[in-house]
Write a protein that holds these residues in place. Structure first.
Motif, PDB file in Angstrom:
ATOM      1  N   TYR A  61       0.790  -1.557   0.142  1.00  0.00           N
ATOM      2  CA  TYR A  61      -0.287  -0.009  -0.244  1.00  0.00           C
ATOM      3  C   TYR A  61       1.382   1.609  -0.222  1.00  0.00           C
ATOM      4  CZ  TYR A  61      -4.131  -2.546   0.670  1.00  0.00           C
ATOM      5  OH  TYR A  61      -5.110  -3.601   0.202  1.00  0.00           O
ATOM      6  N   LEU A  62       2.066   1.181   0.817  1.00  0.00           N
ATOM      7  CA  LEU A  62       2.802   2.692   0.755  1.00  0.00           C
ATOM      8  C   LEU A  62       2.911   2.624  -0.827  1.00  0.00           C
ATOM      9  CD1 LEU A  62       4.623   2.372   3.823  1.00  0.00           C
ATOM     10  CD2 LEU A  62       3.423   4.239   3.422  1.00  0.00           C
ATOM     11  N   THR A  63       4.394   1.483  -1.614  1.00  0.00           N
ATOM     12  CA  THR A  63       4.272   1.650  -2.710  1.00  0.00           C
ATOM     13  C   THR A  63       3.126   1.947  -3.670  1.00  0.00           C
ATOM     14  OG1 THR A  63       6.276  -0.409  -2.257  1.00  0.00           O
ATOM     15  CG2 THR A  63       5.575   0.550  -4.195  1.00  0.00           C
ATOM     16  N   ARG A  64       2.111   2.215  -3.629  1.00  0.00           N
ATOM     17  CA  ARG A  64       0.972   2.255  -4.607  1.00  0.00           C
ATOM     18  C   ARG A  64       0.935   3.787  -4.247  1.00  0.00           C
ATOM     19  NH1 ARG A  64      -4.523   0.657  -2.698  1.00  0.00           N
ATOM     20  NH2 ARG A  64      -4.116   2.093  -1.040  1.00  0.00           N
ATOM     21  N   ASN A  65       0.842   4.127  -3.036  1.00  0.00           N
ATOM     22  CA  ASN A  65       0.676   5.764  -2.413  1.00  0.00           C
ATOM     23  C   ASN A  65       2.021   6.242  -3.007  1.00  0.00           C
ATOM     24  OD1 ASN A  65      -1.522   5.577  -1.752  1.00  0.00           O
ATOM     25  ND2 ASN A  65      -1.257   5.084   0.496  1.00  0.00           N
ATOM     26  N   MET A  66       3.189   6.273  -2.923  1.00  0.00           N
ATOM     27  CA  MET A  66       4.198   6.258  -3.650  1.00  0.00           C
ATOM     28  C   MET A  66       4.376   6.607  -4.796  1.00  0.00           C
ATOM     29  SD  MET A  66       7.282   4.215  -1.198  1.00  0.00           S
ATOM     30  CE  MET A  66       8.555   3.220  -2.719  1.00  0.00           C
ATOM     31  N   GLN A  67       4.499   5.222  -5.454  1.00  0.00           N
ATOM     32  CA  GLN A  67       3.343   5.501  -7.240  1.00  0.00           C
ATOM     33  C   GLN A  67       2.792   6.918  -7.319  1.00  0.00           C
ATOM     34  OE1 GLN A  67       2.933   1.607  -7.909  1.00  0.00           O
ATOM     35  NE2 GLN A  67       4.934   1.257  -8.596  1.00  0.00           N
ATOM     36  N   VAL A  68       1.035   6.728  -6.948  1.00  0.00           N
ATOM     37  CA  VAL A  68       0.878   7.942  -7.379  1.00  0.00           C
ATOM     38  C   VAL A  68       0.813   9.213  -7.211  1.00  0.00           C
ATOM     39  CG1 VAL A  68      -1.921   8.886  -6.049  1.00  0.00           C
ATOM     40  CG2 VAL A  68      -1.384   5.981  -6.611  1.00  0.00           C
ATOM     41  N   LEU A  69       1.623   9.293  -5.964  1.00  0.00           N
ATOM     42  CA  LEU A  69       2.612  10.656  -5.807  1.00  0.00           C
ATOM     43  C   LEU A  69       3.139  10.788  -6.683  1.00  0.00           C
ATOM     44  CD1 LEU A  69       2.800  10.857  -1.886  1.00  0.00           C
ATOM     45  CD2 LEU A  69       1.044  11.834  -3.130  1.00  0.00           C
ATOM     46  N   GLY A  70       4.244  10.243  -6.111  1.00  0.00           N
ATOM     47  CA  GLY A  70       5.596  10.111  -7.672  1.00  0.00           C
ATOM     48  C   GLY A  70       4.391  10.523  -9.086  1.00  0.00           C
ATOM     49  N   ILE A  71       3.643   9.972  -9.663  1.00  0.00           N
ATOM     50  CA  ILE A  71       3.006  10.190 -11.143  1.00  0.00           C
ATOM     51  C   ILE A  71       2.217  11.725 -11.306  1.00  0.00           C
ATOM     52  CG2 ILE A  71       1.060   9.155 -12.355  1.00  0.00           C
ATOM     53  CD1 ILE A  71       2.357   6.386 -11.888  1.00  0.00           C
ATOM     54  N   SER A  72       1.987  11.472  -9.547  1.00  0.00           N
ATOM     55  CA  SER A  72       0.927  12.793  -9.989  1.00  0.00           C
ATOM     56  C   SER A  72       1.941  14.044 -10.031  1.00  0.00           C
ATOM     57  CB  SER A  72       0.015  13.274  -8.603  1.00  0.00           C
ATOM     58  OG  SER A  72      -0.830  12.975  -8.754  1.00  0.00           O
ATOM     59  N   SER A  73       3.377  14.066  -9.412  1.00  0.00           N
ATOM     60  CA  SER A  73       3.309  14.205  -9.166  1.00  0.00           C
ATOM     61  C   SER A  73       4.545  14.870 -10.727  1.00  0.00           C
ATOM     62  CB  SER A  73       5.727  14.497  -8.409  1.00  0.00           C
ATOM     63  OG  SER A  73       6.173  15.703  -8.576  1.00  0.00           O
ATOM     64  N   LEU A  74       4.920  14.368 -11.174  1.00  0.00           N
ATOM     65  CA  LEU A  74       5.177  14.019 -12.643  1.00  0.00           C
ATOM     66  C   LEU A  74       4.521  15.410 -13.419  1.00  0.00           C
ATOM     67  CD1 LEU A  74       7.583  13.078 -14.711  1.00  0.00           C
ATOM     68  CD2 LEU A  74       6.097  11.041 -15.030  1.00  0.00           C
ATOM     69  N   PHE A  75       2.927  14.592 -13.534  1.00  0.00           N
ATOM     70  CA  PHE A  75       1.561  15.215 -14.615  1.00  0.00           C
ATOM     71  C   PHE A  75       1.992  16.971 -13.996  1.00  0.00           C
ATOM     72  CE2 PHE A  75      -2.654  16.520 -13.645  1.00  0.00           C
ATOM     73  CZ  PHE A  75      -3.042  16.498 -15.175  1.00  0.00           C
ATOM     74  N   PHE A  76       1.756  16.879 -12.866  1.00  0.00           N
ATOM     75  CA  PHE A  76       1.697  18.496 -12.285  1.00  0.00           C
ATOM     76  C   PHE A  76       3.487  19.153 -13.325  1.00  0.00           C
ATOM     77  CE2 PHE A  76      -1.960  17.651  -9.670  1.00  0.00           C
ATOM     78  CZ  PHE A  76      -2.332  18.401 -10.178  1.00  0.00           C
ATOM     79  N   CYS A  77       3.928  18.776 -12.670  1.00  0.00           N
ATOM     80  CA  CYS A  77       5.700  18.940 -13.753  1.00  0.00           C
ATOM     81  C   CYS A  77       4.934  19.085 -15.303  1.00  0.00           C
ATOM     82  CB  CYS A  77       6.912  17.948 -13.499  1.00  0.00           C
ATOM     83  SG  CYS A  77       7.487  18.160 -12.333  1.00  0.00           S
ATOM     84  N   VAL A  78       4.767  18.390 -15.883  1.00  0.00           N
ATOM     85  CA  VAL A  78       3.842  18.489 -17.094  1.00  0.00           C
ATOM     86  C   VAL A  78       3.071  19.892 -17.779  1.00  0.00           C
ATOM     87  CG1 VAL A  78       2.572  17.118 -19.380  1.00  0.00           C
ATOM     88  CG2 VAL A  78       4.909  16.570 -17.939  1.00  0.00           C
ATOM     89  N   ILE A  79       2.729  19.580 -16.760  1.00  0.00           N
ATOM     90  CA  ILE A  79       1.351  21.023 -16.855  1.00  0.00           C
ATOM     91  C   ILE A  79       2.064  22.450 -16.526  1.00  0.00           C
ATOM     92  CG2 ILE A  79      -0.581  21.863 -15.247  1.00  0.00           C
ATOM     93  CD1 ILE A  79      -1.372  19.252 -14.821  1.00  0.00           C
ATOM     94  N   THR A  80       2.843  22.464 -15.399  1.00  0.00           N
ATOM     95  CA  THR A  80       4.260  23.169 -15.175  1.00  0.00           C
ATOM     96  C   THR A  80       4.977  23.809 -17.154  1.00  0.00           C
ATOM     97  OG1 THR A  80       4.751  22.974 -12.824  1.00  0.00           O
ATOM     98  CG2 THR A  80       5.971  24.989 -14.096  1.00  0.00           C
ATOM     99  N   MET A  81       5.274  22.363 -17.465  1.00  0.00           N
ATOM    100  CA  MET A  81       5.499  22.944 -18.557  1.00  0.00           C
ATOM    101  C   MET A  81       4.728  23.945 -19.682  1.00  0.00           C
ATOM    102  SD  MET A  81       8.489  19.859 -19.367  1.00  0.00           S
ATOM    103  CE  MET A  81       7.781  18.567 -18.760  1.00  0.00           C
ATOM    104  N   PHE A  82       3.482  23.254 -19.711  1.00  0.00           N
ATOM    105  CA  PHE A  82       2.406  24.148 -20.749  1.00  0.00           C
ATOM    106  C   PHE A  82       2.308  25.236 -20.282  1.00  0.00           C
ATOM    107  CE2 PHE A  82      -2.077  24.319 -21.640  1.00  0.00           C
ATOM    108  CZ  PHE A  82      -1.957  24.368 -22.940  1.00  0.00           C
ATOM    109  N   LEU A  83       1.905  25.228 -19.019  1.00  0.00           N
ATOM    110  CA  LEU A  83       1.616  26.962 -18.845  1.00  0.00           C
ATOM    111  C   LEU A  83       2.943  27.864 -18.984  1.00  0.00           C
ATOM    112  CD1 LEU A  83      -0.281  25.717 -15.026  1.00  0.00           C
ATOM    113  CD2 LEU A  83      -1.469  26.576 -17.151  1.00  0.00           C
ATOM    114  N   ILE A  84       3.570  27.487 -18.844  1.00  0.00           N
ATOM    115  CA  ILE A  84       5.020  27.483 -19.288  1.00  0.00           C
ATOM    116  C   ILE A  84       4.850  28.178 -20.958  1.00  0.00           C
ATOM    117  CG2 ILE A  84       7.500  28.727 -19.352  1.00  0.00           C
ATOM    118  CD1 ILE A  84       7.809  26.616 -16.770  1.00  0.00           C
ATOM    119  N   TYR A  85       4.932  27.648 -21.378  1.00  0.00           N
ATOM    120  CA  TYR A  85       4.521  27.655 -23.004  1.00  0.00           C
ATOM    121  C   TYR A  85       3.999  28.642 -23.523  1.00  0.00           C
ATOM    122  CZ  TYR A  85       3.872  26.064 -27.744  1.00  0.00           C
ATOM    123  OH  TYR A  85       3.672  26.171 -29.234  1.00  0.00           O
TER     124      TYR A  85
END
Length: 130
Positions: A61-85
């Motif tokens: 369960y911890l690993t699943r949550n680690m993955q969800v948070l990591g993927i969410s972080s990656l998702f918001f990084c991509v959104i950040t790049m789009f917003l800058i663009y």
């Protein structure tokens, strides 16, 4: 504060990708361990195996949550790049900050999971000593 450029979230993007790879490898090793523990538990209902199963459940369960948070972080990084663009620099700073917070939470869960993994190994060591 310096202006946020596409380079900054791109650096976090690559770091998060490597962390997610490590999390995925950890998850795959847990999947194999679950199969092995199931076979052991079917053959012999020992307290050690039951303790390992309970420990492994927490780690999964911890690993699943680690993955969800990591993927969410990656998702918001991509959104950040789009917003800058598209020129929404002020908003991109806040979104990038949120991505960093998600990554921090993911890494914190990783530390917690490592501590639980050590407890699992301690169970094996105690069993061998007895």
């Amino acid at each position: 504060m310096n202006e946020l450029t596409l380079t900054t979230p791109t650096l976090l993007f690559s770091a998060v990708s490597l962390i997610l790879l490590a999390y995925t490898n950890r998850f795959l090793s847990y999947a194999q361990l679950v199969r092995t523990l199931k076979e052991q538990y079917v053959k012999e209902h020992s307290e050690v195996t039951a303790a390992q199963i309970a420990n492994l459940r927490k780690r999964l369960y911890l690993t699943r949550n680690m993955q969800v948070l990591g993927i969410s972080s990656l998702f918001f990084c991509v959104i950040t790049m789009f917003l800058i663009y598209i020129g929404l620099h002020a908003l991109s700073v806040y979104v990038f900050g949120f991505a960093i917070l998600l990554l921090i939470a993911s890494l914190g869960l990783s530390i917690w999971e490592i501590q639980i993994s050590v407890k699992a190994l301690e169970i094996h060591l105690q069993d061998m000593e007895n």
